[in-house]
Design an enzyme around this catalytic site. Structure first.
Site, mmCIF file in Angstrom:
data_model
loop_
_atom_site.group_PDB
_atom_site.id
_atom_site.type_symbol
_atom_site.label_atom_id
_atom_site.label_comp_id
_atom_site.label_asym_id
_atom_site.label_seq_id
_atom_site.Cartn_x
_atom_site.Cartn_y
_atom_site.Cartn_z
ATOM 1 N N SER A 1 -24.451 -33.416 12.970
ATOM 2 C CA SER A 1 -23.207 -33.598 13.749
ATOM 3 C C SER A 1 -21.990 -33.073 12.989
ATOM 4 C CB SER A 1 -23.014 -35.064 14.129
ATOM 5 O OG SER A 1 -23.161 -35.902 13.006
ATOM 6 N N HIS B 1 -31.768 -37.254 14.507
ATOM 7 C CA HIS B 1 -30.439 -37.591 13.958
ATOM 8 C C HIS B 1 -29.975 -38.897 14.610
ATOM 9 C CE1 HIS B 1 -26.622 -37.078 12.108
ATOM 10 N NE2 HIS B 1 -26.067 -36.193 12.908
ATOM 11 N N HIS C 1 -35.177 -39.594 5.205
ATOM 12 C CA HIS C 1 -33.869 -38.931 5.184
ATOM 13 C C HIS C 1 -33.987 -37.582 4.503
ATOM 14 C CE1 HIS C 1 -29.539 -38.327 4.732
ATOM 15 N NE2 HIS C 1 -29.453 -39.167 5.740
ATOM 16 N N ARG D 1 -26.057 -47.974 3.853
ATOM 17 C CA ARG D 1 -25.534 -48.367 5.173
ATOM 18 C C ARG D 1 -26.507 -49.335 5.840
ATOM 19 N NH1 ARG D 1 -24.925 -42.550 7.765
ATOM 20 N NH2 ARG D 1 -27.074 -42.538 6.972
ATOM 21 N N ASP E 1 -30.052 -46.105 10.815
ATOM 22 C CA ASP E 1 -30.432 -46.385 12.202
ATOM 23 C C ASP E 1 -31.463 -47.503 12.340
ATOM 24 O OD1 ASP E 1 -28.784 -44.334 13.236
ATOM 25 O OD2 ASP E 1 -30.260 -42.853 12.596
HETATM 26 N N1 CMX Z 1 -42.006 -40.900 10.053
HETATM 27 C C1 CMX Z 1 -43.039 -40.026 10.017
HETATM 28 N N2 CMX Z 1 -43.031 -38.868 9.347
HETATM 29 C C2 CMX Z 1 -41.913 -38.595 8.654
HETATM 30 C C3 CMX Z 1 -40.821 -39.457 8.593
HETATM 31 C C4 CMX Z 1 -40.876 -40.639 9.355
HETATM 32 N N3 CMX Z 1 -39.875 -41.506 9.413
HETATM 33 N N4 CMX Z 1 -39.864 -38.896 7.822
HETATM 34 C C5 CMX Z 1 -40.352 -37.718 7.395
HETATM 35 N N5 CMX Z 1 -41.594 -37.533 7.911
HETATM 36 C C6 CMX Z 1 -42.430 -36.349 7.786
HETATM 37 C C7 CMX Z 1 -41.719 -35.156 8.387
HETATM 38 O O1 CMX Z 1 -41.842 -35.130 9.811
HETATM 39 C C8 CMX Z 1 -42.425 -34.013 7.692
HETATM 40 O O2 CMX Z 1 -43.654 -33.820 8.317
HETATM 41 P P1 CMX Z 1 -44.283 -32.353 8.503
HETATM 42 O O3 CMX Z 1 -44.521 -31.857 7.107
HETATM 43 O O4 CMX Z 1 -45.515 -32.590 9.299
HETATM 44 O O5 CMX Z 1 -43.239 -31.552 9.242
HETATM 45 C C9 CMX Z 1 -42.661 -34.586 6.295
HETATM 46 O O6 CMX Z 1 -42.622 -36.011 6.437
HETATM 47 C C10 CMX Z 1 -41.625 -34.172 5.286
HETATM 48 O O7 CMX Z 1 -40.346 -34.504 5.783
HETATM 49 P P2 CMX Z 1 -39.148 -34.868 4.791
HETATM 50 O O8 CMX Z 1 -38.872 -33.680 3.950
HETATM 51 O O9 CMX Z 1 -39.402 -36.160 4.117
HETATM 52 O O10 CMX Z 1 -37.969 -35.152 5.822
HETATM 53 P P3 CMX Z 1 -36.973 -34.095 6.490
HETATM 54 O O11 CMX Z 1 -35.861 -33.852 5.546
HETATM 55 O O12 CMX Z 1 -37.702 -32.926 7.020
HETATM 56 O O13 CMX Z 1 -36.444 -34.937 7.752
HETATM 57 C C11 CMX Z 1 -35.647 -36.847 8.879
HETATM 58 C C12 CMX Z 1 -35.542 -35.994 7.620
HETATM 59 C C13 CMX Z 1 -34.576 -37.911 8.847
HETATM 60 C C14 CMX Z 1 -35.435 -35.961 10.098
HETATM 61 C C15 CMX Z 1 -37.063 -37.515 8.921
HETATM 62 O O14 CMX Z 1 -37.203 -38.395 7.836
HETATM 63 C C16 CMX Z 1 -37.350 -38.252 10.221
HETATM 64 O O15 CMX Z 1 -37.798 -37.636 11.187
HETATM 65 N N6 CMX Z 1 -37.076 -39.602 10.267
HETATM 66 C C17 CMX Z 1 -37.237 -40.356 11.502
HETATM 67 C C18 CMX Z 1 -36.058 -40.124 12.432
HETATM 68 C C19 CMX Z 1 -34.797 -40.771 11.896
HETATM 69 O O16 CMX Z 1 -34.773 -41.934 11.521
HETATM 70 N N7 CMX Z 1 -33.700 -40.009 11.913
HETATM 71 C C20 CMX Z 1 -32.375 -40.535 11.548
HETATM 72 C C21 CMX Z 1 -31.837 -40.015 10.215
HETATM 73 C C22 CMX Z 1 -30.454 -40.548 9.939
HETATM 74 C C23 CMX Z 1 -29.458 -40.016 10.941
HETATM 75 O O17 CMX Z 1 -29.205 -38.799 10.919
HETATM 76 O O18 CMX Z 1 -28.957 -40.770 11.785
#
Ligand code: CMX
Length: 441
Positions: free
Chosen positions: A240, A270, A318, A327, A375
């Site tokens: 964002s 996000h 994250h 937070r 979140d």
């Molecule tokens: N559940 C399951 N798998 C997850 C995970 C979770 N909560 N967090 C990361 N992973 C997975 C990723 O999908 C990725 O899988 P692939 O290799 O199959 O693609 C792997 O672990 C590596 O990811 P990462 O490097 O740890 O995380 P990223 O930096 O790529 O992504 C984020 C970060 C937040 C998008 C991810 O942790 C996620 O999807 N979390 C759940 C959604 C969420 O809570 N988002 C809110 C974040 C805060 C905000 O912006 O508001």
């Protein structure tokens, strides 16, 4: 001194630092880019500058150098409250100075004058189907405000001047942050309360007025203040904030820029994750706990089912953080210190998820950070206070995030940042450089 005058002085004092860095040290190397960063979402590449907040992977966010507890402790408090007003936090984010009570009162009074939302903005939102997602309504509302953009008018006036352009961004930014809670409250009442609208109470600060407009309790005033401050800023690489910065870098005005930023916030990876957390928890209870109390064993099973079906666990992980999000902890403390809330059944489930989810994610071995983010905890507080329409939760996030995004683009213009335009390469180029052991310079 009034906020705008203080800011003017700060920006003018700051500008030589940026100019000197570009002119004298522009070619100093501060990072390198690997192929996995290029394909993998530009993770960790240092290519953005902001002094509004900084996110340390271990410690979490600092606003203007202060941790969350330090920020809450330092700022003047709202009347009869342990929490600062959003207006005092706005002063702090913009200037880096802790305002005096008189300076806060000035901002509160100024926002009152800026809060008036033109009728056509409400009409545009009202024309949408009632069952459309409220983030669409919020984004449309932001875009409709564009008609009043002072920056847009200044650019078209033929008198555009790079040195003073920030002043018009500032004016739009202040209008936007003052109006967005009014629009959010309108959306809430339109969508969930049969369009029964409550007028602004001119005696109340932003957080208190939001609580009043959505028909909430006295206690919720602090929830709103805390929530908007906690969600305001997370340095500038998140979707964002980065989108807002990117769009504004084309000199699109703050309304165009923030409407775009909100569209990014609406993504499930996000800001939408806050609604997904509630959704996940409710479905878990529906499926696994019809006749039994939730247990850690049942939660563990549900988490594995989620992972095995290829979905992410919302509220966990994250891109930058490698520890529990402060937070999250700040909101958890709020729950633990609020009688009633600490014994709330939903809070107990969320607390149990916190006990088991990091272990499950660690065992799965994919997520770099198995700990909860903001979140995972925010929805349960809203739920407890009766705000149970969880598709609205990302709108709340959007109201808070406006503060950080607007402070950032005011400074972007003050320091004359360029239009953002990174360079692309082709897959064949990457393959060639891979075969050669790296790109030859
Ligand atoms: N559940 C399951 N798998 C997850 C995970 C979770 N909560 N967090 C990361 N992973 C997975 C990723 O999908 C990725 O899988 P692939 O290799 O199959 O693609 C792997 O672990 C590596 O990811 P990462 O490097 O740890 O995380 P990223 O930096 O790529 O992504 C984020 C970060 C937040 C998008 C991810 O942790 C996620 O999807 N979390 C759940 C959604 C969420 O809570 N988002 C809110 C974040 C805060 C905000 O912006 O508001």
């Amino acid at each position: 001194m009034a906020l705008k005058e203080t800011l003017k002085q700060k920006i003018e004092e700051f500008r030589p630092r940026t100019t000197k860095l570009v002119k004298e040290f522009g070619k100093v190397i501060i990072d390198q880019v690997n192929i996995d960063q290029c394909i993998g979402g530009a993770r960790d590449i240092r290519s953005l500058v902001t002094d509004i907040s900084y996110l340390d992977p271990q410690e979490g966010i600092r606003f203007r150098g202060k941790t969350i507890p330090e920020t809450f402790a330092a700022l003047p408090k709202a009347p009869n409250s342990k929490y600062p007003t959003v207006e005092s936090f706005w002063y702090f984010l913009l200037t880096g100075d802790v305002p005096t009570q008189a300076q806060v009162d000035e901002v509160v009074a100024e926002w009152k004058g800026r809060q008036v939302v033109p009728q056509y903005v409400f009409d545009a939102i009202r024309a949408l189907p009632r069952d459309i997602h409220p983030m669409v309504m919020l984004s449309v509302g932001m875009l409709a405000l564009q008609k009043d953009s002072k920056f847009y008018a200044f650019y078209g006036s033929g008198k555009f001047n790079k040195m003073t352009a920030w002043e018009y961004v500032y004016e739009d930014a202040c209008d936007l942050v003052a109006r967005i809670p009014v629009i959010a409250a309108f959306i809430y009442n339109l969508k969930y309360k049969g369009d029964k609208q409550t007028p602004i109470d001119p005696k109340l600060d932003m957080g208190a007025n939001f609580a009043h407009m959505i028909g909430q309790s006295e206690e919720y005033k602090d929830v709103a203040r805390m929530y908007f401050i906690l969600h305001s800023d997370h340095e500038s690489g998140n979707v964002s904030a980065h989108t807002t910065h990117l769009v504004h870098s084309a000199l699109s005005d703050p309304y165009y820029a923030y409407s775009a930023g909100l569209n990014g916030l609406a993504g499930p990876l996000h800001g939408l994750a806050n609604q997904e957390v509630l959704d996940w928890t409710m479905k878990f209870q529906e499926k696994y706990c019809k006749n039994v109390e939730p247990t850690k064993e049942l939660i563990t099973k549900a988490l594995w089912d989620t992972l095995n079906s290829g979905q992410v666990i919302p509220g966990y992980g994250h891109a930058v953080l490698r520890k529990t999000d402060p937070r999250y902890m700040s909101q958890r403390e709020f729950c633990l210190n609020t009688p009633g809330l600490k014994d709330d059944p939903l809070f107990k489930v969320v607390a149990m998820i916190f006990e088991v989810a990091p272990g499950v994610l660690t065992e799965q071995g994919k997520a770099k950070n198995p700990w909860p983010n903001v979140d995972a905890q925010s929805g349960v507080i809203q739920w407890y206070y009766g705000l149970r329409e969880w598709d609205f939760y990302t709108v709340l996030f959007g109201v808070g995030r406006a503060l950080g995004c607007m402070a950032n683009i005011t400074w972007d213009r003050g320091l004359g940042y360029a239009i953002e335009r990174p360079k692309s390469v082709t897959t064949a180029m990457l393959e060639k450089w891979a075969a050669e052991g790296g790109r030859k310079f």
